[in-house]
Design an enzyme around this catalytic site. Structure first.
Site, PDB file in Angstrom:
ATOM      1  N   GLY A  17       0.731  -1.316  -0.053  1.00  0.00           N
ATOM      2  CA  GLY A  17       0.028  -0.058   0.144  1.00  0.00           C
ATOM      3  C   GLY A  17       0.737   1.317  -0.080  1.00  0.00           C
ATOM      4  O   GLY A  17       2.023   1.205   0.649  1.00  0.00           O
ATOM      5  N   ARG A  78       1.193  -4.967  -6.016  1.00  0.00           N
ATOM      6  CA  ARG A  78       1.265  -6.025  -5.229  1.00  0.00           C
ATOM      7  C   ARG A  78       1.401  -7.258  -6.356  1.00  0.00           C
ATOM      8  O   ARG A  78       1.019  -7.315  -7.266  1.00  0.00           O
ATOM      9  CB  ARG A  78      -0.137  -6.492  -4.340  1.00  0.00           C
ATOM     10  CG  ARG A  78      -0.362  -5.304  -3.237  1.00  0.00           C
ATOM     11  CD  ARG A  78      -1.466  -5.568  -2.274  1.00  0.00           C
ATOM     12  NE  ARG A  78      -1.972  -4.541  -1.726  1.00  0.00           N
ATOM     13  CZ  ARG A  78      -1.519  -4.033  -0.610  1.00  0.00           C
ATOM     14  NH1 ARG A  78      -0.667  -4.421   0.040  1.00  0.00           N
ATOM     15  NH2 ARG A  78      -2.082  -2.846  -0.038  1.00  0.00           N
ATOM     16  N   ASP A 109       5.213  -5.174   6.165  1.00  0.00           N
ATOM     17  CA  ASP A 109       6.009  -6.265   6.337  1.00  0.00           C
ATOM     18  C   ASP A 109       5.808  -7.314   5.252  1.00  0.00           C
ATOM     19  O   ASP A 109       7.006  -8.285   5.264  1.00  0.00           O
ATOM     20  CB  ASP A 109       5.800  -6.804   7.893  1.00  0.00           C
ATOM     21  CG  ASP A 109       4.229  -7.127   8.077  1.00  0.00           C
ATOM     22  OD1 ASP A 109       3.398  -7.009   7.033  1.00  0.00           O
ATOM     23  OD2 ASP A 109       3.955  -7.242   9.107  1.00  0.00           O
ATOM     24  N   THR A 131       4.335   2.149   5.743  1.00  0.00           N
ATOM     25  CA  THR A 131       2.968   1.818   5.789  1.00  0.00           C
ATOM     26  C   THR A 131       2.127   2.870   6.729  1.00  0.00           C
ATOM     27  O   THR A 131       2.821   3.099   7.741  1.00  0.00           O
ATOM     28  CB  THR A 131       2.772   0.331   6.353  1.00  0.00           C
ATOM     29  OG1 THR A 131       1.452   0.178   6.569  1.00  0.00           O
ATOM     30  CG2 THR A 131       3.509   0.073   7.520  1.00  0.00           C
ATOM     31  N   ASP A 133      -0.019   1.811   8.589  1.00  0.00           N
ATOM     32  CA  ASP A 133      -0.819   0.885   9.599  1.00  0.00           C
ATOM     33  C   ASP A 133      -0.010   0.972  11.119  1.00  0.00           C
ATOM     34  O   ASP A 133      -0.470   0.205  11.975  1.00  0.00           O
ATOM     35  CB  ASP A 133      -0.808  -0.382   9.096  1.00  0.00           C
ATOM     36  CG  ASP A 133      -1.770  -0.419   7.831  1.00  0.00           C
ATOM     37  OD1 ASP A 133      -2.648   0.629   7.654  1.00  0.00           O
ATOM     38  OD2 ASP A 133      -1.716  -1.431   7.145  1.00  0.00           O
ATOM     39  N   ASP A 135       2.227  -1.142  11.786  1.00  0.00           N
ATOM     40  CA  ASP A 135       2.075  -2.640  12.015  1.00  0.00           C
ATOM     41  C   ASP A 135       3.579  -3.374  12.035  1.00  0.00           C
ATOM     42  O   ASP A 135       3.588  -4.488  11.726  1.00  0.00           O
ATOM     43  CB  ASP A 135       1.045  -3.177  11.700  1.00  0.00           C
ATOM     44  CG  ASP A 135       1.149  -3.376  10.069  1.00  0.00           C
ATOM     45  OD1 ASP A 135       1.765  -2.471   9.470  1.00  0.00           O
ATOM     46  OD2 ASP A 135       0.196  -4.236   9.678  1.00  0.00           O
ATOM     47  N   ARG A 177      -5.679  -2.290   8.528  1.00  0.00           N
ATOM     48  CA  ARG A 177      -5.532  -3.775   8.366  1.00  0.00           C
ATOM     49  C   ARG A 177      -6.081  -4.506   9.582  1.00  0.00           C
ATOM     50  O   ARG A 177      -6.856  -3.991  10.125  1.00  0.00           O
ATOM     51  CB  ARG A 177      -4.461  -4.157   7.677  1.00  0.00           C
ATOM     52  CG  ARG A 177      -4.198  -3.590   6.357  1.00  0.00           C
ATOM     53  CD  ARG A 177      -3.108  -4.074   5.519  1.00  0.00           C
ATOM     54  NE  ARG A 177      -3.441  -5.384   4.396  1.00  0.00           N
ATOM     55  CZ  ARG A 177      -2.548  -6.015   3.559  1.00  0.00           C
ATOM     56  NH1 ARG A 177      -1.134  -5.523   3.695  1.00  0.00           N
ATOM     57  NH2 ARG A 177      -3.017  -7.027   3.037  1.00  0.00           N
TER      58      ARG A 177
HETATM   59  P1  ATP Z   1       1.026  -2.468   3.389  1.00  0.00           P
HETATM   60  O1  ATP Z   1       1.180  -2.889   4.849  1.00  0.00           O
HETATM   61  O2  ATP Z   1       0.810  -1.280   3.122  1.00  0.00           O
HETATM   62  O3  ATP Z   1      -0.063  -3.482   2.893  1.00  0.00           O
HETATM   63  P2  ATP Z   1       2.755  -4.822   2.643  1.00  0.00           P
HETATM   64  O4  ATP Z   1       4.223  -4.521   2.208  1.00  0.00           O
HETATM   65  O5  ATP Z   1       2.419  -5.500   3.744  1.00  0.00           O
HETATM   66  O6  ATP Z   1       2.185  -3.217   2.598  1.00  0.00           O
HETATM   67  P3  ATP Z   1       1.951  -6.846   0.890  1.00  0.00           P
HETATM   68  O7  ATP Z   1       0.753  -6.782  -0.054  1.00  0.00           O
HETATM   69  O8  ATP Z   1       1.714  -7.738   1.874  1.00  0.00           O
HETATM   70  O9  ATP Z   1       1.994  -5.232   1.286  1.00  0.00           O
HETATM   71  O10 ATP Z   1       3.181  -7.183   0.283  1.00  0.00           O
HETATM   72  C1  ATP Z   1       3.656  -6.389  -1.017  1.00  0.00           C
HETATM   73  C2  ATP Z   1       4.209  -7.284  -1.964  1.00  0.00           C
HETATM   74  O11 ATP Z   1       5.437  -7.847  -1.398  1.00  0.00           O
HETATM   75  C3  ATP Z   1       3.406  -8.423  -2.373  1.00  0.00           C
HETATM   76  O12 ATP Z   1       2.678  -8.212  -3.426  1.00  0.00           O
HETATM   77  C4  ATP Z   1       4.410  -9.562  -2.849  1.00  0.00           C
HETATM   78  O13 ATP Z   1       4.873  -9.039  -4.303  1.00  0.00           O
HETATM   79  C5  ATP Z   1       5.539  -9.241  -1.876  1.00  0.00           C
HETATM   80  N1  ATP Z   1       5.438 -10.245  -0.604  1.00  0.00           N
HETATM   81  C6  ATP Z   1       4.417 -10.213   0.378  1.00  0.00           C
HETATM   82  N2  ATP Z   1       4.597 -11.234   1.207  1.00  0.00           N
HETATM   83  C7  ATP Z   1       5.693 -12.028   0.536  1.00  0.00           C
HETATM   84  C8  ATP Z   1       6.191 -13.436   0.689  1.00  0.00           C
HETATM   85  N3  ATP Z   1       5.838 -14.222   1.810  1.00  0.00           N
HETATM   86  N4  ATP Z   1       7.305 -13.785   0.162  1.00  0.00           N
HETATM   87  C9  ATP Z   1       7.766 -12.953  -1.064  1.00  0.00           C
HETATM   88  N5  ATP Z   1       7.117 -11.800  -1.491  1.00  0.00           N
HETATM   89  C10 ATP Z   1       6.005 -11.052  -0.641  1.00  0.00           C
END
Ligand code: ATP
Length: 326
Positions: A17, A78, A109, A131, A133, A135, A177
């Site tokens: 995000g 994503r 994360d 982020t 959030d 978190d 979230r």
């Molecule tokens: P936000 O907290 O704002 O949602 P985020 O980084 O946690 O941000 P995610 O959608 O969970 O958002 O992850 C972003 C991208 O990181 C995913 O689309 C994917 O490409 C990669 N990613 C997430 N989890 C994994 C994982 N376990 N292994 C490899 N790549 C991952």
């Protein structure tokens, strides 16, 4: 896996995000890296853009006039493809082809997990907590949280005004979230009567109904409930509360407005320091780290260690929120 390496060329991307302040981080990563003698490429659309080789060679001027802008100039995405083993291998090969020694990942994360996977494929990584959030366990601050809570608070104050005029109950749903930090902060700061966060919610609506009835008896003219995205169902909750209390009840879901807007001074400042630190650590050869802010200091952690940490809402702060809502 060696933890130091000579880094000559870095890539920077935003993932997951978007959050206000990401541009300040991109700018600081870029400028400090260039001053340190490193080459920088911006990757568009997160890990997906890395797989599709959407690279822009960055100069000092590429990041001009961006610090005050919301969103991310690099766009974000994503990527399911990157999550697979083949995806991460392909991304590492592309990095080697372009002579990219390290990737700076600004995201949550989920993005950190992706970065860890990339490090296992031999590409150095550096994480920045981007982020709204709040978190991410290893840090007390994440880029964008401050702007998001202030944006939400401005809207909540307005809803509160009209709620008082009409003697209504208002449920305002904020983002976050599965974490309740945005709800807790906005709830305390807006003087909400009830703050519902996933970490504590018992799913007993009778508690809220009783609270509304009690509040009416002691002369409160409105009832403001801040509900977290992780609980959700604000509209149906409003219908049930109205039926049970007879008090007109409306739900407002603030949604994506909380992700946008010009970043606050705090988000610009912290993102700038963290971004510059990321480039300095890489310059010193320190790799596979994430930047955090803890106990009043900017600091860094091994990415593996950071991902194994947990954090929770302070019991004391949550108790205060409940007491002040009387
Ligand atoms: P936000 O907290 O704002 O949602 P985020 O980084 O946690 O941000 P995610 O959608 O969970 O958002 O992850 C972003 C991208 O990181 C995913 O689309 C994917 O490409 C990669 N990613 C997430 N989890 C994994 C994982 N376990 N292994 C490899 N790549 C991952």
């Amino acid at each position: 896996m060696p933890k130091t390496k000579t880094i000559k060329k870095i890539a920077v991307l935003t993932s997951g995000g978007d959050s206000p302040g990401m541009n300040a981080a991109i700018r600081a990563v870029t400028r400090k890296a260039i001053v340190n003698g490193m080459e920088v490429v911006g990757v568009q659309k997160g890990y997906q853009g890395l797989l599709e080789e959407e690279f822009i060679d960055f100069s000092m001027r590429s990041v001009s006039d961006t610090i005050q802008r919301g969103g991310t100039i690099l766009r974000t995405a994503r990527s399911e493809e990157f999550k697979s083993d083949e995806g991460k291998k392909k991304a590492a090969e592309i990095c080697r082809e372009y002579k990219i020694d390290a990737v700076v990942v600004i995201g949550g994360d989920g993005s950190y997990k992706g970065a860890l996977g990339l490090s296992h494929e031999g590409i150095a990584v550096m994480g920045l907590p981007g982020t709204i959030d709040l978190d991410i366990a290893c840090t007390d601050y994440t880029i964008g949280f401050d702007t998001a809570v202030n944006t939400a608070l401005e809207a909540i104050d307005k809803i509160r005004d009209t709620s008082t005029s009409h003697e209504r109950c208002s449920i305002v749903e904020v983002m976050g979230r599965n974490a309740g930090y945005i709800a807790l902060w906005c709830g305390v700061a807006s003087g909400a009567e009830d703050i519902l966060i996933p970490e504590k919610y018992t799913y007993d609506e009778q508690d809220i109904i009783n609270h509304i009835i009690e509040s009416r008896k002691i002369g409160k003219t409105h009832h403001l409930i801040i509900n977290a995205e992780g609980i959700g169902h604000s509209t149906s909750m409003a219908r049930r509360i109205e039926a049970a209390t007879g008090m007109e009840t409306r739900a407002t879901i603030l949604g994506y407005m909380q992700r946008g807007g010009s970043p606050t001074c705090k988000d610009r400042y912290y993102a700038s320091i963290m971004g510059a630190m990321a480039s300095d650590l890489l310059y010193e050869g320190k790799i596979n780290r994430v930047i955090g802010y803890r106990n009043g200091e900017f600091t860094d952690f091994d990415i593996d260690e950071a991902l194994s940490m947990t954090k929770s809402i302070s019991e004391y702060q949550y108790d205060i929120a409940r007491v002040l809502a009387h």
